[in-house]
Write a protein that holds these residues in place. Structure first.
Motif, PDB file in Angstrom:
ATOM      1  N   SER A 121      -1.342   6.256  -5.814  1.00 30.30           N
ATOM      2  CA  SER A 121      -0.460   5.405  -6.617  1.00 30.30           C
ATOM      3  C   SER A 121       0.106   6.129  -7.840  1.00 30.30           C
ATOM      4  N   ARG A 129      -8.223   7.898   2.913  1.00 32.73           N
ATOM      5  CA  ARG A 129      -9.495   7.459   2.324  1.00 32.73           C
ATOM      6  C   ARG A 129     -10.534   8.573   2.272  1.00 32.73           C
ATOM      7  N   TRP A 186      -8.413  11.458  -0.725  1.00 33.62           N
ATOM      8  CA  TRP A 186      -8.081  11.202  -2.126  1.00 33.62           C
ATOM      9  C   TRP A 186      -8.891  10.061  -2.721  1.00 33.62           C
ATOM     10  N   ALA A 234      -3.506   4.821   2.902  1.00 31.63           N
ATOM     11  CA  ALA A 234      -4.893   4.387   3.060  1.00 31.63           C
ATOM     12  C   ALA A 234      -5.037   3.435   4.246  1.00 31.63           C
ATOM     13  N   THR A 272       0.850  -1.186   0.000  1.00 34.57           N
ATOM     14  CA  THR A 272       0.000   0.000   0.000  1.00 34.57           C
ATOM     15  C   THR A 272       0.884   1.234   0.000  1.00 34.57           C
ATOM     16  N   GLU A 304      -8.834   6.769  -4.952  1.00 31.70           N
ATOM     17  CA  GLU A 304      -7.844   5.696  -4.776  1.00 31.70           C
ATOM     18  C   GLU A 304      -6.631   5.846  -5.689  1.00 31.70           C
ATOM     19  N   ASN A 305      -6.818   6.353  -6.907  1.00 27.47           N
ATOM     20  CA  ASN A 305      -5.716   6.402  -7.866  1.00 27.47           C
ATOM     21  C   ASN A 305      -4.673   7.473  -7.547  1.00 27.47           C
TER      22      ASN A 305
END
Length: 256
Positions: A136, A127, A130, A105, A73, A132-133
């Motif tokens: 990363s 969480r 942002w 997260a 993560t 989820e993308n």
């Protein structure tokens, strides 16, 4: 006796100043028998149960860089800590050790604050900030080469860090402090800000950002239109007992 080849592999995998957990070392192919012998022969030094250092001095940079390469993560140095790494903010005078904000997260592993190191680590969950993308996406991440030939430390770019910091207002950081920081944000990238504001799911953060941005009228603001971002509906009380700011529907300190 330790297998010479395995010992060589361990040295290559765990350079000076980097640490590793037992499950991660097992995943790299080292069995429990080898790890137990490595501890007995002082090839590995336990820092806390299940966490080892091969050699060197434990630094907060080494701890975080080690955590980042062991986790699936994304974990980044963020908020004020990232701005400090970027050189646009400074540790509070008189602080005995830096407080390092780590954004992820998932909650941080418990061993992190059991290691004797001259820093305090605090977790900021992502969480409610942002999509989820965002976490990363390497477009929003910078590398800090804290030591030659060792894995880099990853931290949020200033555009991402200032939005992470706004999530902490006013509980962990004051309006006045973020206002001072925003005043110096002359060189933010409007392209990055646009993508981040579209990926931000926190209404309070976005409204605070635009309120501060309009206070200081940086050149990059003309490339951003608040109408392009979901700012929600209804009022948000952020500063208790403050003044209502009708444009952004938030309460701010009366003196501001």
């Amino acid at each position: 006796m330790l297998n010479i080849e395995a010992r060589r592999q361990l040295k290559a995998l765990l350079p000076v100043g980097m640490l590793a957990t037992k499950p991660w070392l097992e995943a790299q192919g080292f069995n429990l028998h080898f790890l137990d012998n490595a501890v007995r022969s002082s090839t590995l030094t336990p820092l806390t149960p299940g966490v080892y250092l091969r050699e060197g001095i434990v630094s907060w940079q080494g701890v975080v860089a080690s955590l980042q390469r062991m986790t699936d993560t994304p974990v980044h140095v963020g908020a004020l800590s990232a701005l400090e790494l970027e050189g646009v903010a400074h540790y509070l005078a008189g602080s005995t050790s830096p407080r390092i904000t780590l954004c992820s997260a998932k909650a941080l592993p418990r061993w992190l604050n059991r290691i004797a190191v001259s820093a305090e680590f605090e977790w900021q969950g992502t969480r409610r900030l942002w999509a989820e993308n965002v976490m990363s996406d390497t477009y929003f991440i910078r590398e800090h080469s804290w030591q030659v030939s060792l894995p880099a430390l990853y931290y949020s770019c200033p555009e991402k860090a200032i939005l992470e910091l706004l999530l902490q207002v006013p509980d962990a950081i004051s309006f006045e402090h973020v206002d001072q920081l925003m005043q110096g944000m002359h060189n933010l990238s409007p392209r990055k800000l646009d993508k981040l504001l579209r990926g931000c799911i926190n209404v309070k953060v976005k409204r605070l950002f635009f309120w501060l941005a309009h206070r200081h009228q940086h050149a990059w603001l003309k490339h951003l239109s608040s109408e392009n971002y979901a700012l929600g509906t209804g009022k948000r009380m952020i500063a208790k007992g403050g003044r209502y700011e009708s444009t952004w529907q938030i309460t701010v300190p009366k003196e501001m």
